[in-house]
Design a protein around this motif. Structure first.
Motif, PDB file in Angstrom:
ATOM      1  N   VAL A   1       2.413   2.968   6.991  1.00 10.80           N
ATOM      2  CA  VAL A   1       2.419   3.452   5.599  1.00 10.80           C
ATOM      3  C   VAL A   1       2.437   4.982   5.581  1.00 10.80           C
ATOM      4  O   VAL A   1       3.182   5.604   4.809  1.00 10.80           O
ATOM      5  N   HIS A   2       1.621   5.578   6.441  1.00 11.39           N
ATOM      6  CA  HIS A   2       1.542   7.041   6.530  1.00 11.39           C
ATOM      7  C   HIS A   2       2.924   7.639   6.841  1.00 11.39           C
ATOM      8  O   HIS A   2       3.310   8.667   6.277  1.00 11.39           O
TER       9      HIS A   2
ATOM     10  N   LEU B   1      -5.949   6.270  -3.258  1.00  8.08           N
ATOM     11  CA  LEU B   1      -5.153   5.192  -2.640  1.00  8.08           C
ATOM     12  C   LEU B   1      -4.639   4.205  -3.697  1.00  8.08           C
ATOM     13  O   LEU B   1      -5.408   3.718  -4.518  1.00  8.08           O
TER      14      LEU B   1
ATOM     15  N   LEU C   1       0.859  -1.190   0.000  1.00 13.49           N
ATOM     16  CA  LEU C   1       0.000   0.000   0.000  1.00 13.49           C
ATOM     17  C   LEU C   1       0.895   1.240   0.000  1.00 13.49           C
ATOM     18  O   LEU C   1       1.884   1.293   0.729  1.00 13.49           O
ATOM     19  N   MET C   2       0.541   2.234  -0.837  1.00 14.65           N
ATOM     20  CA  MET C   2       1.339   3.456  -0.942  1.00 14.65           C
ATOM     21  C   MET C   2       0.652   4.586  -0.166  1.00 14.65           C
ATOM     22  O   MET C   2      -0.575   4.690  -0.169  1.00 14.65           O
ATOM     23  N   ASN C   3       1.453   5.441   0.431  1.00 14.47           N
ATOM     24  CA  ASN C   3       0.884   6.616   1.100  1.00 14.47           C
ATOM     25  C   ASN C   3       0.468   7.660   0.058  1.00 14.47           C
ATOM     26  O   ASN C   3       0.973   7.661  -1.077  1.00 14.47           O
ATOM     27  N   ASP C   4      -0.475   8.489   0.413  1.00  9.74           N
ATOM     28  CA  ASP C   4      -0.808   9.687  -0.368  1.00  9.74           C
ATOM     29  C   ASP C   4      -1.340  10.716   0.617  1.00  9.74           C
ATOM     30  O   ASP C   4      -1.527  10.410   1.799  1.00  9.74           O
TER      31      ASP C   4
ATOM     32  N   THR D   1      -6.201  10.321   0.835  1.00 10.93           N
ATOM     33  CA  THR D   1      -7.085   9.231   1.299  1.00 10.93           C
ATOM     34  C   THR D   1      -7.239   9.315   2.821  1.00 10.93           C
ATOM     35  O   THR D   1      -6.236   9.389   3.541  1.00 10.93           O
TER      36      THR D   1
HETATM   37  N1  TYC Z   1      -1.602  10.101   4.494  1.00 11.35           N
HETATM   38  C1  TYC Z   1      -3.034   9.947   4.595  1.00 11.35           C
HETATM   39  C2  TYC Z   1      -3.618  11.089   5.423  1.00 11.35           C
HETATM   40  O1  TYC Z   1      -2.886  11.775   6.101  1.00 11.35           O
HETATM   41  C3  TYC Z   1      -3.416   8.611   5.220  1.00 11.35           C
HETATM   42  C4  TYC Z   1      -2.967   7.440   4.432  1.00 11.35           C
HETATM   43  C5  TYC Z   1      -2.357   6.349   5.047  1.00 11.35           C
HETATM   44  C6  TYC Z   1      -3.167   7.398   3.046  1.00 11.35           C
HETATM   45  C7  TYC Z   1      -1.938   5.237   4.332  1.00 11.35           C
HETATM   46  C8  TYC Z   1      -2.749   6.268   2.294  1.00 11.35           C
HETATM   47  O2  TYC Z   1      -1.803   4.088   2.236  1.00 11.35           O
HETATM   48  C9  TYC Z   1      -2.159   5.212   2.943  1.00 11.35           C
HETATM   49  N2  TYC Z   1      -4.934  11.255   5.371  1.00 11.35           N
END
Ligand code: TYC
Length: 105
Positions: free
Chosen positions: A64-65, A98, A31-34, A37
């Motif tokens: 991941v975050h 996501l 799973l990638m952070n963004d 989401t």
């Molecule tokens: N970074 C996102 C946020 O701050 C949360 C997030 C966590 C998004 C993990 C993707 O794979 C993910 N809302």
């Protein structure tokens, strides 16, 4: 004594035979952070598609975050490909960016 297949113990063949069966490769679903989401949505994805309980789903989401990406699970190629498809289509349905991808373990 004439050759008979019943008495051939296969010794020669066995000694020279290379083991042909390798253990199947394993594939990580990552799973990638963004930035967009919602955290709750990621936790739901981890529970729904990877069978994590809420506590573990929260821990993986936060990892991941903070780290940019993280492993949700390790599977055969077929199962890993299906999970990636399911997560990405579920995320698009809910209009979240996501991203889930596959890596050789
Ligand atoms: N970074 C996102 C946020 O701050 C949360 C997030 C966590 C998004 C993990 C993707 O794979 C993910 N809302």
């Amino acid at each position: 004594m004439p050759y008979s297949p019943e008495q051939d113990d296969g010794n020669l063949l066995l000694e020279h035979a290379k083991p042909k069966v390798k253990p199947p490769k394993k594939y990580q679903v990552v799973l990638m952070n963004d930035d967009y989401t919602p955290m709750d949505f990621v936790v739901e994805v981890l529970q729904r598609f990877f069978g994590l309980d809420e506590l573990k789903a929260n821990a993986v989401m936060l990892a991941v975050h903070h780290d940019g990406k993280g492993v949700c699970g390790v599977y055969s190629r077929e199962v890993a490909e299906m999970k990636v498809q399911q997560v990405n289509s579920f995320s698009r349905q809910h209009k979240h960016p996501l991203m889930c991808q596959l890596e050789v373990a």
